[in-house]
Design an enzyme around this catalytic site. Structure first.
Site, PDB file in Angstrom:
ATOM      1  N   ARG A  96      -2.891 -34.776 -46.799  1.00  0.00           N
ATOM      2  CA  ARG A  96      -1.849 -35.483 -45.953  1.00  0.00           C
ATOM      3  C   ARG A  96      -2.112 -37.129 -45.784  1.00  0.00           C
ATOM      4  O   ARG A  96      -3.066 -37.799 -45.423  1.00  0.00           O
ATOM      5  CB  ARG A  96      -2.157 -35.087 -44.369  1.00  0.00           C
ATOM      6  CG  ARG A  96      -1.200 -35.745 -43.292  1.00  0.00           C
ATOM      7  CD  ARG A  96      -1.448 -35.115 -42.065  1.00  0.00           C
ATOM      8  NE  ARG A  96      -0.580 -35.989 -41.023  1.00  0.00           N
ATOM      9  CZ  ARG A  96      -1.102 -36.674 -40.358  1.00  0.00           C
ATOM     10  NH1 ARG A  96      -2.511 -36.831 -40.018  1.00  0.00           N
ATOM     11  NH2 ARG A  96      -0.357 -37.349 -39.417  1.00  0.00           N
ATOM     12  N   HIS A 140       3.174 -43.668 -39.699  1.00  0.00           N
ATOM     13  CA  HIS A 140       1.967 -43.802 -39.361  1.00  0.00           C
ATOM     14  C   HIS A 140       1.978 -45.516 -38.756  1.00  0.00           C
ATOM     15  O   HIS A 140       0.928 -45.921 -39.337  1.00  0.00           O
ATOM     16  CB  HIS A 140       0.993 -43.221 -40.353  1.00  0.00           C
ATOM     17  CG  HIS A 140      -0.557 -42.945 -39.641  1.00  0.00           C
ATOM     18  ND1 HIS A 140      -1.115 -41.736 -39.702  1.00  0.00           N
ATOM     19  CD2 HIS A 140      -1.219 -43.645 -38.785  1.00  0.00           C
ATOM     20  CE1 HIS A 140      -2.230 -42.040 -38.991  1.00  0.00           C
ATOM     21  NE2 HIS A 140      -2.401 -43.135 -38.437  1.00  0.00           N
ATOM     22  N   GLU A 185       1.388 -39.405 -33.879  1.00  0.00           N
ATOM     23  CA  GLU A 185       0.907 -39.694 -32.409  1.00  0.00           C
ATOM     24  C   GLU A 185       1.865 -40.656 -32.036  1.00  0.00           C
ATOM     25  O   GLU A 185       1.366 -41.808 -31.824  1.00  0.00           O
ATOM     26  CB  GLU A 185      -0.502 -40.309 -32.725  1.00  0.00           C
ATOM     27  CG  GLU A 185      -1.555 -39.473 -33.516  1.00  0.00           C
ATOM     28  CD  GLU A 185      -2.948 -40.190 -33.514  1.00  0.00           C
ATOM     29  OE1 GLU A 185      -3.296 -41.432 -33.221  1.00  0.00           O
ATOM     30  OE2 GLU A 185      -3.919 -39.266 -33.844  1.00  0.00           O
ATOM     31  N   ASN A 314      -3.657 -33.719 -33.487  1.00  0.00           N
ATOM     32  CA  ASN A 314      -4.698 -34.507 -33.917  1.00  0.00           C
ATOM     33  C   ASN A 314      -5.722 -34.575 -32.633  1.00  0.00           C
ATOM     34  O   ASN A 314      -5.287 -34.814 -31.395  1.00  0.00           O
ATOM     35  CB  ASN A 314      -4.292 -35.886 -33.935  1.00  0.00           C
ATOM     36  CG  ASN A 314      -3.493 -36.182 -35.277  1.00  0.00           C
ATOM     37  OD1 ASN A 314      -3.410 -35.143 -36.137  1.00  0.00           O
ATOM     38  ND2 ASN A 314      -2.995 -37.201 -35.722  1.00  0.00           N
ATOM     39  N   TYR A 316      -9.442 -35.507 -30.905  1.00  0.00           N
ATOM     40  CA  TYR A 316     -10.653 -36.422 -30.853  1.00  0.00           C
ATOM     41  C   TYR A 316     -11.831 -36.004 -29.691  1.00  0.00           C
ATOM     42  O   TYR A 316     -12.644 -35.765 -30.037  1.00  0.00           O
ATOM     43  CB  TYR A 316     -10.548 -37.608 -31.004  1.00  0.00           C
ATOM     44  CG  TYR A 316      -9.954 -38.115 -32.250  1.00  0.00           C
ATOM     45  CD1 TYR A 316     -10.672 -38.131 -33.523  1.00  0.00           C
ATOM     46  CD2 TYR A 316      -8.430 -37.901 -32.847  1.00  0.00           C
ATOM     47  CE1 TYR A 316     -10.398 -38.535 -34.750  1.00  0.00           C
ATOM     48  CE2 TYR A 316      -8.064 -38.155 -33.813  1.00  0.00           C
ATOM     49  CZ  TYR A 316      -8.756 -38.463 -34.995  1.00  0.00           C
ATOM     50  OH  TYR A 316      -8.278 -38.588 -36.302  1.00  0.00           O
ATOM     51  N   GLU A 380      -5.476 -33.768 -37.634  1.00  0.00           N
ATOM     52  CA  GLU A 380      -6.591 -34.944 -37.826  1.00  0.00           C
ATOM     53  C   GLU A 380      -7.626 -34.226 -36.933  1.00  0.00           C
ATOM     54  O   GLU A 380      -7.140 -33.969 -35.642  1.00  0.00           O
ATOM     55  CB  GLU A 380      -6.437 -36.271 -37.191  1.00  0.00           C
ATOM     56  CG  GLU A 380      -5.528 -37.155 -38.244  1.00  0.00           C
ATOM     57  CD  GLU A 380      -5.150 -38.508 -37.726  1.00  0.00           C
ATOM     58  OE1 GLU A 380      -5.991 -38.852 -36.692  1.00  0.00           O
ATOM     59  OE2 GLU A 380      -4.057 -38.824 -38.046  1.00  0.00           O
TER      60      GLU A 380
HETATM   61  O1  IFM Z   1      -7.842 -43.789 -37.356  1.00  0.00           O
HETATM   62  C1  IFM Z   1      -6.840 -43.184 -36.330  1.00  0.00           C
HETATM   63  C2  IFM Z   1      -5.721 -42.574 -37.074  1.00  0.00           C
HETATM   64  O2  IFM Z   1      -4.856 -43.759 -37.794  1.00  0.00           O
HETATM   65  C3  IFM Z   1      -4.745 -41.900 -36.139  1.00  0.00           C
HETATM   66  N1  IFM Z   1      -5.579 -41.071 -35.311  1.00  0.00           N
HETATM   67  C4  IFM Z   1      -6.800 -41.134 -34.656  1.00  0.00           C
HETATM   68  C5  IFM Z   1      -7.792 -41.935 -35.949  1.00  0.00           C
HETATM   69  C6  IFM Z   1      -9.099 -42.263 -35.221  1.00  0.00           C
HETATM   70  O3  IFM Z   1      -8.987 -43.519 -34.260  1.00  0.00           O
END
Ligand code: IFM
Length: 474
Positions: A96, A140, A185, A314, A316, A380
């Site tokens: 991707r 992006h 995002e 995505n 985290y 992600e």
């Molecule tokens: O690096 C970023 C990415 O560009 C978008 N999602 C989160 C990642 C980590 O912060």
């Protein structure tokens, strides 16, 4: 599950329960990595590219750690075949990447720039030649600067400009690309860019940020409708959201309210219009109480809720929220309800983000229940750690590797609880420009030595390679 069938990693041994979950991932599950244009390409002046808001923002003193910028980044623009070979070497089936808007449509207007799109044309061909499925993200975060000068995402016209640009890329690549993501995002574009001033263009105007949310979603809908209509065959079109689970710190009303607000602004403000064609009533009411109205025009919500084939997630970290200030008050001096995050007391990554894998499971299961029928792919997931390379440039990144193991297990757990998740793309293929953190924070599964541009797969890359091999041979 027969425990003897659980594969044992030679580079990293995850706890047996995690391994067992990971080995339960369904057949046909997609495996890949993700990157984005500005974070890796460099060559910012090549072949007619014009500045994006990130080129401009990087020049603002103090905006980016160490005064870093994306001028050179990973030199992916000139080293692309080598990077594709790396993906192949890791045994991954999907890549991707994002297209740089000002590279293919300089200045954000007019027709396609042949020299700019030629790069992505070669990239797609290279991927296909190596048996890797290309997955395009159209946006992006690198808005052409001229469009920001005209008002940026808070201005409605930007949505139409985005749809026009999307069609330029779509027409050029849809003969070979099957999976399309409109936006990456939108929360970050709108809130970090226009409310908190932490990302380009660095504005701190909350009402403008809310308008940006709407125009980003409108741009997504307009582009989706047009791509769908022009699609030469069945293609997968969707959007990627960053999302998290917002836990209340207790079951006291102010904490429940704080979690509701965080979830509303972070997750439902996007998913409700995309899936149900309406903004969540509670969020609309909260915004109205602050004198902010979402600038919806007739027909917008039908456009925004144009059907999608895949929802990219995505993930985290997750957080817990309280509605109490430290002094116990529930309303701030500005007259607004208190909302603040409280530590869950978990280990943290180098981003200072708490590691909360069960938040991933809860998020995915929650979405699958509240928005049923929407296939998801993890577009992600990953972690920054302070890597220490050995004399050969190899990084034994135990922390990142363990993060992948716990989060893959969390995905498998979500699937077992009924979520429809079709694949997992790690962030990121290689260390790259981490926005306001510059090159200080490393998310790559491959180390990049920025002095020499040498790439060295880390332990986490070898671990993922092995997980994929085991999955395929199961
Ligand atoms: O690096 C970023 C990415 O560009 C978008 N999602 C989160 C990642 C980590 O912060």
């Amino acid at each position: 599950m027969n425990p003897t069938a659980v594969p044992t990693s030679t580079v990293f041994t995850a706890p047996a329960a995690e391994q067992e979950l990971i080995s339960s991932l369904p057949p046909g599950f997609r495996w890949g990595v993700a990157t984005s244009a500005y974070q890796i390409e460099g060559s910012i002046d090549a072949d007619g590219r014009t500045p994006s808001i990130w080129d401009t923002y990087c020049q603002v003193p103090g905006a980016i750690a160490n005064g870093d910028n994306g001028d050179i980044a990973c030199e992916h623009y000139t080293r692309m075949p080598q990077d594709v070979a790396l993906i192949k070497e890791l045994g991954l089936d999907t890549y991707r990447f994002s297209v740089s808007w000002p590279r293919v449509q300089p200045g954000g207007k007019g027709g396609i720039n042949p020299a700019g799109i030629a790069f992505y044309d070669r990239l797609v061909d290279e991927l296909l030649a190596q048996g890797i499925d290309p997955w395009v993200t159209l946006y992006h975060w690198d808005l052409p600067q001229e469009l920001e000068d005209a008002g940026g995402w808070p201005v409605r016209d930007t949505a139409y400009r985005f749809a026009d640009y999307s069609m330029l890329v779509f027409d050029a690549l849809n003969d070979r690309v099957n999976t399309w993501t409109t936006l990456n995002e939108p929360w970050c574009s709108a809130m970090l860019g226009y409310a908190y001033g932490a990302h380009a263009p660095g504005r701190k105007e909350y009402p403008a940020a809310v308008a940006a949310v709407h125009h980003l979603l409108l741009g997504h809908g307009l582009a989706t409708e047009r791509m769908r209509e022009a699609a030469p065959r069945k293609l997968d079109i969707g959007i990627t959201l960053n999302a998290a689970t917002a836990y209340p710190a207790s079951d006291q009303h102010p904490d429940l309210e704080a979690a509701r607000r965080a979830d509303g602004m972070g997750r439902r403000l996007y998913l409700d219009p995309l899936v149900y064609g309406r903004y969540p009533a509670d969020v609309v009411a909260d915004l109205a109480a602050e004198g902010i109205e979402i600038p919806v025009q007739e027909g917008d919500l039908a456009t925004i809720s144009a059907p999608i084939d895949v929802l990219g997630i995505n993930y985290y970290f997750s957080q817990q929220f309280t509605g109490f200030a430290e002094d116990g008050k529930t309303v701030g001096d500005d007259g607004l309800p208190i909302i603040r995050s409280l530590p869950l007391n978990r280990p943290r990554t180098a981003m200072d983000w708490e590691i909360v894998p069960e938040g991933f499971t809860d998020l995915l299961v929650g979405i699958s229940r509240e928005y049923p029928g929407l296939p998801m792919v993890i577009t992600e997931n990953g972690a920054a750690f302070d890597d220490t390379p050995d004399e050969n440039g190899y990084v034994a990144d135990e922390g990142r590797t363990a993060y992948f193991a716990t989060h893959l297990a969390a995905v498998a757990e979500a699937i077992q609880q009924g979520a429809d998740i079709r694949g997992y793309l790690a962030w990121s293929l290689m260390d790259n420009f981490e926005w306001a953190y510059g090159y200080e924070k490393r998310f790559g599964i491959v180390r990049v030595d920025y002095d020499t541009q040498v790439r060295t797969p880390k332990q986490s890359a070898l671990y993922l390679k092995e997980v994929v091999q085991n999955h395929r041979s199961a």
